[in-house]
Design a protein around this motif. Structure first.
Motif, short mmCIF file in Angstrom:
data_model
loop_
_atom_site.label_atom_id
_atom_site.label_comp_id
_atom_site.label_asym_id
_atom_site.label_seq_id
_atom_site.Cartn_x
_atom_site.Cartn_y
_atom_site.Cartn_z
N LYS A 258 -7.84 -35.24 16.49
CA LYS A 258 -6.45 -34.92 16.13
C LYS A 258 -5.80 -36.04 15.31
CE LYS A 258 -5.51 -31.22 19.31
NZ LYS A 258 -4.52 -30.57 20.19
N LEU A 259 -4.78 -36.70 15.86
CA LEU A 259 -4.03 -37.66 15.06
C LEU A 259 -4.76 -39.00 14.88
CD1 LEU A 259 -0.36 -36.98 16.22
CD2 LEU A 259 -1.63 -36.01 14.29
N GLU A 260 -5.96 -39.10 15.40
CA GLU A 260 -6.85 -40.22 15.09
C GLU A 260 -8.03 -39.73 14.24
OE1 GLU A 260 -6.98 -43.43 18.42
OE2 GLU A 260 -6.86 -41.50 19.47
N VAL A 261 -7.79 -38.67 13.50
CA VAL A 261 -8.83 -37.95 12.75
C VAL A 261 -9.58 -38.85 11.77
CG1 VAL A 261 -7.10 -37.19 11.07
CG2 VAL A 261 -9.23 -35.93 11.25
N LEU A 262 -8.94 -39.85 11.19
CA LEU A 262 -9.58 -40.68 10.16
C LEU A 262 -10.29 -41.91 10.72
CD1 LEU A 262 -7.02 -40.57 7.20
CD2 LEU A 262 -9.06 -39.16 7.59
N SER A 263 -10.35 -42.03 12.02
CA SER A 263 -11.03 -43.20 12.61
C SER A 263 -12.53 -43.17 12.34
CB SER A 263 -10.76 -43.26 14.12
OG SER A 263 -11.27 -42.11 14.78
N THR A 264 -13.07 -42.01 11.95
CA THR A 264 -14.51 -41.88 11.72
C THR A 264 -14.89 -42.04 10.24
OG1 THR A 264 -14.17 -39.47 11.61
CG2 THR A 264 -14.88 -40.39 13.71
N VAL A 265 -13.92 -42.29 9.37
CA VAL A 265 -14.19 -42.42 7.93
C VAL A 265 -15.04 -43.66 7.66
CG1 VAL A 265 -13.07 -42.95 5.72
CG2 VAL A 265 -12.16 -41.13 7.17
N THR A 266 -16.01 -43.53 6.76
CA THR A 266 -16.94 -44.61 6.44
C THR A 266 -16.65 -45.19 5.05
OG1 THR A 266 -18.54 -43.13 5.40
CG2 THR A 266 -18.71 -43.45 7.79
N ASP A 267 -17.32 -46.30 4.72
CA ASP A 267 -17.21 -46.89 3.39
C ASP A 267 -17.65 -45.89 2.32
OD1 ASP A 267 -16.26 -49.30 4.35
OD2 ASP A 267 -18.24 -50.24 4.42
N GLU A 268 -18.68 -45.15 2.61
CA GLU A 268 -19.17 -44.15 1.66
C GLU A 268 -18.10 -43.08 1.40
OE1 GLU A 268 -22.82 -40.87 1.20
OE2 GLU A 268 -22.81 -42.31 2.86
N ASP A 269 -17.42 -42.63 2.48
CA ASP A 269 -16.35 -41.65 2.33
C ASP A 269 -15.22 -42.20 1.47
OD1 ASP A 269 -17.68 -39.89 4.06
OD2 ASP A 269 -16.72 -40.77 5.82
N ARG A 270 -14.85 -43.45 1.71
CA ARG A 270 -13.76 -44.06 0.94
C ARG A 270 -14.11 -44.15 -0.54
NH1 ARG A 270 -12.86 -46.71 6.03
NH2 ARG A 270 -14.65 -48.09 5.76
N GLU A 271 -15.35 -44.54 -0.83
CA GLU A 271 -15.76 -44.67 -2.23
C GLU A 271 -15.82 -43.31 -2.91
OE1 GLU A 271 -16.50 -46.36 -5.69
OE2 GLU A 271 -15.97 -47.42 -3.84
N GLN A 272 -16.31 -42.31 -2.21
CA GLN A 272 -16.37 -40.96 -2.78
C GLN A 272 -14.97 -40.43 -3.02
OE1 GLN A 272 -18.79 -38.19 -0.60
NE2 GLN A 272 -18.53 -36.55 -2.09
N ALA B 195 -5.34 -38.29 1.50
CA ALA B 195 -5.35 -37.86 2.90
C ALA B 195 -6.21 -36.61 3.09
CB ALA B 195 -3.92 -37.60 3.38
N ALA B 196 -6.04 -35.63 2.20
CA ALA B 196 -6.80 -34.39 2.33
C ALA B 196 -8.28 -34.61 2.06
CB ALA B 196 -6.23 -33.34 1.36
N ILE B 197 -8.60 -35.37 1.03
CA ILE B 197 -10.01 -35.60 0.67
C ILE B 197 -10.72 -36.37 1.77
CG2 ILE B 197 -11.54 -36.76 -0.95
CD1 ILE B 197 -9.45 -36.09 -3.16
N LEU B 198 -10.09 -37.42 2.29
CA LEU B 198 -10.72 -38.17 3.37
C LEU B 198 -10.91 -37.31 4.62
CD1 LEU B 198 -9.12 -41.73 3.24
CD2 LEU B 198 -11.47 -41.09 2.70
N GLY B 199 -9.93 -36.43 4.90
CA GLY B 199 -10.07 -35.52 6.03
C GLY B 199 -11.28 -34.62 5.87
#
Length: 433
Positions: A90-104, A77-81
């Protein structure tokens, strides 16, 4: 006639409570804190230090972080943030996460990039994030509510600090909960101009129906909702339980669809809304009456939760189901006495369900609690129920609610500690330095 100030207070409570969130709100709160801290830092993050209260740890340990590609845990949770979160959402903060972010994130999670520690004292809902870069260090704290930043510091300079009175373990913003009462809630629901709250309620119905349908259509979690429909049939009672459970099936297992929350919880937001919507549909109730019943359901849940606190060993599905039961009784023409009896009947039955963290089994607890609330409703409509002096139940529903609040907030403190001992023995956390 309800005083204008009280009417405005209930409107403010609803507008502040019924907000969208993606996934379980505890990992989302961690992600929000991390994203907000990264924005404050303004440089590439070299290290994350995360310190959380036991109840945050309990509610993050076993739940899938939304939009993470199936990853779990506080570090995720912290790393993806930090990597891809947008704190402005705010509480939809992770809606912008990409495939690259997930892999990293997958590459970083076991490297020591994010270190986790345990805050033993203080608010039950507490998150502190410290970020280090090549040239700077920032610290940010959240307490009492999932997006309530109470402290910000950069390079030793305090940029923001709430007053000490705001750090108590209370739900303190968005209207005065101490002014609430069951009679006041009913008076407000009957009299309020729906245009003031209709957008929030409509969004709650639309979003929560969408994630509920997702839980029924696909094999999320333990498929509690699907199992109910496959084995109990499809009458309104089964559908009410299944709809509420299915939304939790999906969100506890990482479904990225947003929900509109209640009392800081998506599960509680689903629980207060889906049974009322199902009963309104089955009984051919008008949209206006359904919205007024949803006002009752939402506010009753908030009212009960006010006495318990944001996080505890008391399962929030119970307080939310009390709200749903009250809303159903309201739909069916129940007065103050019948609605109050529905609440007391529910608390007298399932008031002891414990919270052992957010996870797929939350869907089953929701189904059990909604089932109890429906039973409580039918008993109440027949003028049947539990009486004052029987356990925690009092003749006055307001006293019954306060009794349950005392048990949840004070009486279950030792239970909460023992649950946390069992759970934190299985994760690598140390005392905060």
């Amino acid at each position: 006639m309800v005083e204008e100030s009280l009417m405005n207070n209930y409107t403010e409570i609803l507008q502040n409570e019924l907000v969208p969130a993606m996934g379980c709100t505890e990992p989302i709160a961690i992600a929000y804190a991390a994203a907000a801290a990264r924005k404050l830092l303004g440089e590439e993050v070299k290290e994350i230090k995360l310190c959380c209260s036991g109840n945050i740890i309990k509610n993050v340990k076993a739940v899938t972080v939304p939009n993470s590609g199936g990853q779990k845990g506080m570090q995720v949770a912290a790393i993806l943030g930090v990597l891809g979160g947008d704190s402005d959402l705010k509480l939809e903060v992770l809606s912008t996460v990409t495939d690259e972010d997930r892999e990293q994130c997958r590459k970083l999670v076991d490297t020591g990039f994010c270190k986790v520690s345990f805050q033993e004292e203080g608010p039950k809902l507490y998150i502190a994030v410290e970020l280090l870069s090549e040239n700077h260090k920032v610290k940010l704290e959240i307490a009492n509510q999932h997006s309530n930043i109470i402290y910000m510091e950069k390079d030793g300079e305090v940029l923001y600090k709430e007053g000490e009175e705001d750090k108590q373990d209370v739900i303190s913003t968005g209207g005065d909960r101490s002014l609430m009462s069951l009679q006041g809630i009913l008076d407000y629901a009957n009299a309020v101009d729906l245009s003031l709250v209709r957008p929030s309620l409509q969004r709650q119905v639309e979003m929560n129906l969408a994630i509920s349908q997702e839980g029924l259509d696909n094999p999320w979690g333990a498929s509690v909702g699907k199992t109910i429909l496959e084995t109990w049939g499809s009458d309104v009672r089964a559908c009410a339980c299944a709809r509420a459970a299915a939304g939790s099936d999906a969100r506890m297992s990482g479904c990225p669809l947003p929900v509109v929350i209640n009392s800081g919880s998506g599960n509680q937001g689903i629980t207060v809304s889906m049974p009322v919507v199902e009963y309104a549909k089955a009984l051919s109730i008008s949209e206006e009456k359904m919205y007024r019943a949803l006002i009752v359901s939402n506010l009753v849940s908030v009212y009960i939760k006010h006495y318990i606190g944001a996080l505890s060993a008391f399962c929030g599905a119970v307080s939310a189901s009390c709200g749903a039961g009250a809303g159903i009784t309201y739909l069916c023409g129940g007065n103050y006495q019948k609605i109050g009896r529905t609440i007391s009947n529910t608390l007298g039955n399932v008031g002891g369900i414990v919270c052992d963290g957010a996870k797929p089994s939350c869907a089953a607890k929701i189904a059990s609690s909604v089932h109890a609330a429906i039973l409580a409703h039918h008993m109440s409509m027949k003028d049947q129920g539990f009486h004052g002096g029987e356990g925690i139940v009092e003749e006055d529903v307001e006293k019954t609610i306060r009794n349950m609040g005392y048990i949840g907030k004070v009486g279950m403190q030792s239970t909460d500690r023992e649950i946390l001992k069992v759970m934190t023995d299985q994760v690598d956390v140390n005392s905060c330095v």
